[in-house]
Design a protein around this motif. Structure first.
Motif, PDB file in Angstrom:
ATOM      1  N   TRP A  29      44.614  45.166  34.845  1.00 18.81           N
ATOM      2  CA  TRP A  29      43.636  44.793  33.650  1.00 18.81           C
ATOM      3  C   TRP A  29      42.256  45.268  32.966  1.00 18.81           C
ATOM      4  CZ3 TRP A  29      46.020  42.331  29.976  1.00 18.81           C
ATOM      5  CH2 TRP A  29      47.494  41.299  30.677  1.00 18.81           C
ATOM      6  N   TYR A  30      42.110  45.456  32.232  1.00 15.84           N
ATOM      7  CA  TYR A  30      41.206  46.058  31.979  1.00 15.84           C
ATOM      8  C   TYR A  30      40.174  44.872  30.031  1.00 15.84           C
ATOM      9  CZ  TYR A  30      40.427  50.099  35.281  1.00 15.84           C
ATOM     10  OH  TYR A  30      39.952  50.361  36.095  1.00 15.84           O
ATOM     11  N   ARG A  31      38.937  44.740  29.972  1.00  9.12           N
ATOM     12  CA  ARG A  31      38.702  44.828  28.632  1.00  9.12           C
ATOM     13  C   ARG A  31      38.441  46.200  27.886  1.00  9.12           C
ATOM     14  NH1 ARG A  31      36.325  40.017  27.326  1.00  9.12           N
ATOM     15  NH2 ARG A  31      36.045  38.990  29.859  1.00  9.12           N
ATOM     16  N   ARG A  32      38.692  46.177  26.714  1.00  9.81           N
ATOM     17  CA  ARG A  32      38.296  46.280  26.461  1.00  9.81           C
ATOM     18  C   ARG A  32      36.558  46.653  24.795  1.00  9.81           C
ATOM     19  NH1 ARG A  32      43.705  47.542  22.107  1.00  9.81           N
ATOM     20  NH2 ARG A  32      42.116  47.045  20.840  1.00  9.81           N
ATOM     21  N   VAL A  33      37.120  47.346  24.128  1.00  4.82           N
ATOM     22  CA  VAL A  33      35.057  47.713  23.775  1.00  4.82           C
ATOM     23  C   VAL A  33      35.747  46.332  22.295  1.00  4.82           C
ATOM     24  CG1 VAL A  33      34.603  49.455  23.558  1.00  4.82           C
ATOM     25  CG2 VAL A  33      36.807  48.535  21.362  1.00  4.82           C
ATOM     26  N   ASP A  34      36.348  46.004  21.919  1.00  5.99           N
ATOM     27  CA  ASP A  34      37.164  44.674  21.068  1.00  5.99           C
ATOM     28  C   ASP A  34      37.587  43.176  21.847  1.00  5.99           C
ATOM     29  OD1 ASP A  34      39.399  45.421  22.178  1.00  5.99           O
ATOM     30  OD2 ASP A  34      40.631  45.094  19.850  1.00  5.99           O
ATOM     31  N   ASP A  35      36.501  43.175  22.570  1.00 10.54           N
ATOM     32  CA  ASP A  35      37.255  42.042  23.743  1.00 10.54           C
ATOM     33  C   ASP A  35      38.199  41.224  23.775  1.00 10.54           C
ATOM     34  OD1 ASP A  35      35.227  40.298  25.969  1.00 10.54           O
ATOM     35  OD2 ASP A  35      35.435  39.064  23.861  1.00 10.54           O
ATOM     36  N   ARG A  36      39.315  42.360  23.711  1.00 10.00           N
ATOM     37  CA  ARG A  36      40.542  42.184  24.281  1.00 10.00           C
ATOM     38  C   ARG A  36      41.235  42.786  25.731  1.00 10.00           C
ATOM     39  NH1 ARG A  36      44.225  43.488  19.228  1.00 10.00           N
ATOM     40  NH2 ARG A  36      46.176  43.277  20.654  1.00 10.00           N
ATOM     41  N   PHE A  37      42.387  42.530  26.275  1.00 11.11           N
ATOM     42  CA  PHE A  37      43.105  43.237  27.377  1.00 11.11           C
ATOM     43  C   PHE A  37      43.560  44.005  27.197  1.00 11.11           C
ATOM     44  CE2 PHE A  37      39.540  39.649  28.452  1.00 11.11           C
ATOM     45  CZ  PHE A  37      39.553  40.219  29.968  1.00 11.11           C
ATOM     46  N   VAL A  38      44.176  45.196  27.727  1.00  7.30           N
ATOM     47  CA  VAL A  38      44.602  45.910  28.291  1.00  7.30           C
ATOM     48  C   VAL A  38      45.370  46.446  29.392  1.00  7.30           C
ATOM     49  CG1 VAL A  38      43.503  47.713  28.619  1.00  7.30           C
ATOM     50  CG2 VAL A  38      45.491  48.542  27.689  1.00  7.30           C
ATOM     51  N   ARG A  39      46.585  46.133  29.760  1.00  5.62           N
ATOM     52  CA  ARG A  39      47.213  46.713  30.999  1.00  5.62           C
ATOM     53  C   ARG A  39      47.418  48.052  31.233  1.00  5.62           C
ATOM     54  NH1 ARG A  39      52.619  42.969  31.560  1.00  5.62           N
ATOM     55  NH2 ARG A  39      52.979  44.317  29.069  1.00  5.62           N
ATOM     56  N   LEU A  40      46.795  48.757  32.315  1.00 10.94           N
ATOM     57  CA  LEU A  40      46.897  49.983  32.741  1.00 10.94           C
ATOM     58  C   LEU A  40      48.047  50.717  33.978  1.00 10.94           C
ATOM     59  CD1 LEU A  40      43.447  51.145  32.052  1.00 10.94           C
ATOM     60  CD2 LEU A  40      45.326  51.318  30.043  1.00 10.94           C
ATOM     61  N   HIS A  41      47.644  51.715  33.732  1.00 12.55           N
ATOM     62  CA  HIS A  41      48.773  51.778  35.184  1.00 12.55           C
ATOM     63  C   HIS A  41      47.485  52.121  36.176  1.00 12.55           C
ATOM     64  CE1 HIS A  41      51.603  54.137  37.757  1.00 12.55           C
ATOM     65  NE2 HIS A  41      50.482  54.705  38.147  1.00 12.55           N
ATOM     66  N   PRO A  42      47.799  51.796  37.598  1.00 15.60           N
ATOM     67  CA  PRO A  42      46.357  51.777  38.388  1.00 15.60           C
ATOM     68  C   PRO A  42      45.766  52.467  38.925  1.00 15.60           C
ATOM     69  CG  PRO A  42      48.780  51.356  39.350  1.00 15.60           C
ATOM     70  CD  PRO A  42      49.065  51.445  38.356  1.00 15.60           C
ATOM     71  N   HIS A  43      46.644  53.813  38.458  1.00 11.49           N
ATOM     72  CA  HIS A  43      46.138  54.987  38.827  1.00 11.49           C
ATOM     73  C   HIS A  43      46.296  55.903  37.874  1.00 11.49           C
ATOM     74  CE1 HIS A  43      47.499  53.765  43.306  1.00 11.49           C
ATOM     75  NE2 HIS A  43      48.901  53.273  42.276  1.00 11.49           N
ATOM     76  N   GLU A  44      45.500  56.989  38.617  1.00 11.32           N
ATOM     77  CA  GLU A  44      44.718  58.124  37.112  1.00 11.32           C
ATOM     78  C   GLU A  44      45.778  59.214  37.625  1.00 11.32           C
ATOM     79  OE1 GLU A  44      40.606  59.032  38.154  1.00 11.32           O
ATOM     80  OE2 GLU A  44      39.720  57.290  37.082  1.00 11.32           O
ATOM     81  N   LEU A  45      45.723  59.819  35.958  1.00  9.71           N
ATOM     82  CA  LEU A  45      47.095  61.110  35.967  1.00  9.71           C
ATOM     83  C   LEU A  45      46.184  61.928  35.631  1.00  9.71           C
ATOM     84  CD1 LEU A  45      49.683  58.815  34.118  1.00  9.71           C
ATOM     85  CD2 LEU A  45      49.505  59.487  36.709  1.00  9.71           C
ATOM     86  N   SER A  46      47.051  63.244  35.297  1.00  7.49           N
ATOM     87  CA  SER A  46      46.192  64.055  35.204  1.00  7.49           C
ATOM     88  C   SER A  46      46.561  64.580  34.057  1.00  7.49           C
ATOM     89  CB  SER A  46      47.261  65.331  35.735  1.00  7.49           C
ATOM     90  OG  SER A  46      46.154  67.144  35.229  1.00  7.49           O
ATOM     91  N   VAL A  47      45.648  64.456  33.031  1.00  6.12           N
ATOM     92  CA  VAL A  47      45.570  64.901  31.327  1.00  6.12           C
ATOM     93  C   VAL A  47      47.042  65.377  30.787  1.00  6.12           C
ATOM     94  CG1 VAL A  47      43.336  64.239  30.931  1.00  6.12           C
ATOM     95  CG2 VAL A  47      43.970  66.671  31.229  1.00  6.12           C
ATOM     96  N   ALA A  48      46.914  66.931  31.617  1.00  2.15           N
ATOM     97  CA  ALA A  48      48.193  67.340  31.545  1.00  2.15           C
ATOM     98  C   ALA A  48      49.770  66.752  31.833  1.00  2.15           C
ATOM     99  CB  ALA A  48      47.720  69.043  32.453  1.00  2.15           C
TER     100      ALA A  48
END
Length: 271
Positions: A29-48
């Protein structure tokens, strides 16, 4: 980084780890700039490997729906969630990751760690036509939009085994609210709403302590346990008639069984 002051576990509000309730996979869970939350995949991925429109990145403990120029990015979990029907042609690059999560969901289900929700059908039966998937609740005299049906709202507290509580907020032997048909008005008075009235699950008829328990989204057992931390975020969103008018259902069921009539409060909440 921000630590929740009321959390005994001292969990960080940024990158709060939990499991998806729809597929059982890990999410962050991460907080967005508009004070809402978003669920993200726990690992980073390559932009490609991720289409441009799906890039997220974290900066100053906040997540932004854009790229930051680095070769890595984050991805919203909803895009690859196995429980979601997504057209593979929209993001064919993510098909492999979605299959991996689907296999992991099957493994968790077979091991008994995760219990999938009952599949939803596009064609509803007449008896379920007025059971909204995202009902509107009036709680502490404020209207909220829930993320799931009333009888499926789950407790967010942490158990002694550091797992998410599996009990629901609505209990078999507890007090239940009442479905009412109320006027669907817009506080902004800028647009004409598509419906004049909407079904609402009314809770102000309950004692204040019960309403507070619903607001904290806890089962009766964890409502009394003051030292139990929250392991997930509550599902409430402030109801806006202009933004959420698609979730305003204009009718009630012809007959509603009340709990004091010998009916099950869970069944009464479904109607």
């Amino acid at each position: 980084m921000c630590v929740a002051p009321d959390s005994p576990s001292r969990l960080l509000r940024c990158a709060h780890q939990s499991r998806c309730r729809e597929c059982g996979n890990h999410i962050a869970w991460y907080r967005r700039v508009d004070d809402r939350f978003v669920r993200l995949h726990p690992h980073e991925l390559s932009v490609a490997d991720v289409p441009v429109g799906y890039h997220w990145h974290v900066s100053a403990s906040l997540v932004h729906h854009a790229g930051d120029g680095s070769p890595w990015c984050r991805l919203a979990h909803g895009v690859v969630r196995p429980a979601r029907a997504v057209d593979a042609t929209n993001a064919p690059e993510l098909t492999g990751l979605r299959l991996v999560l689907m296999v992991n969901t099957c493994r968790l289900t077979e091991a008994g760690v995760f219990t999938p929700n009952a599949p939803t059908h596009t064609t509803q039966q007449p008896d379920d036509a007025c059971r909204p998937a995202r009902p509107v609740l009036q709680l502490l005299y404020v209207r909220y939009l829930a993320a799931r049906p009333v009888d499926e709202i789950q407790c967010v507290a942490q158990t002694l085994h550091r797992d998410l509580c599996t009990h629901t907020v609505l209990t078999w032997d507890g007090l239940a609210g009442l479905w009412k048909l109320v006027t669907a008005t817009s506080a902004r008075r800028q647009l004409v709403l598509s419906v004049d009235a909407m079904a609402l699950y009314d809770l102000p008829c309950l004692p204040y302590a019960e309403q507070l328990r619903w607001h904290r989204q806890r089962c009766p057992q964890h409502a009394a346990a003051l030292t139990a931390a929250d392991l997930a975020l509550t599902d409430w969103a402030r109801f806006d008639p202009l933004i959420h008018q698609g979730h305003a259902h204009p009718r009630l069921r012809a007959h509603i069984r009340r709990p004091h009539d010998g009916g099950d409060p869970r069944k009464a909440a479904q109607r």
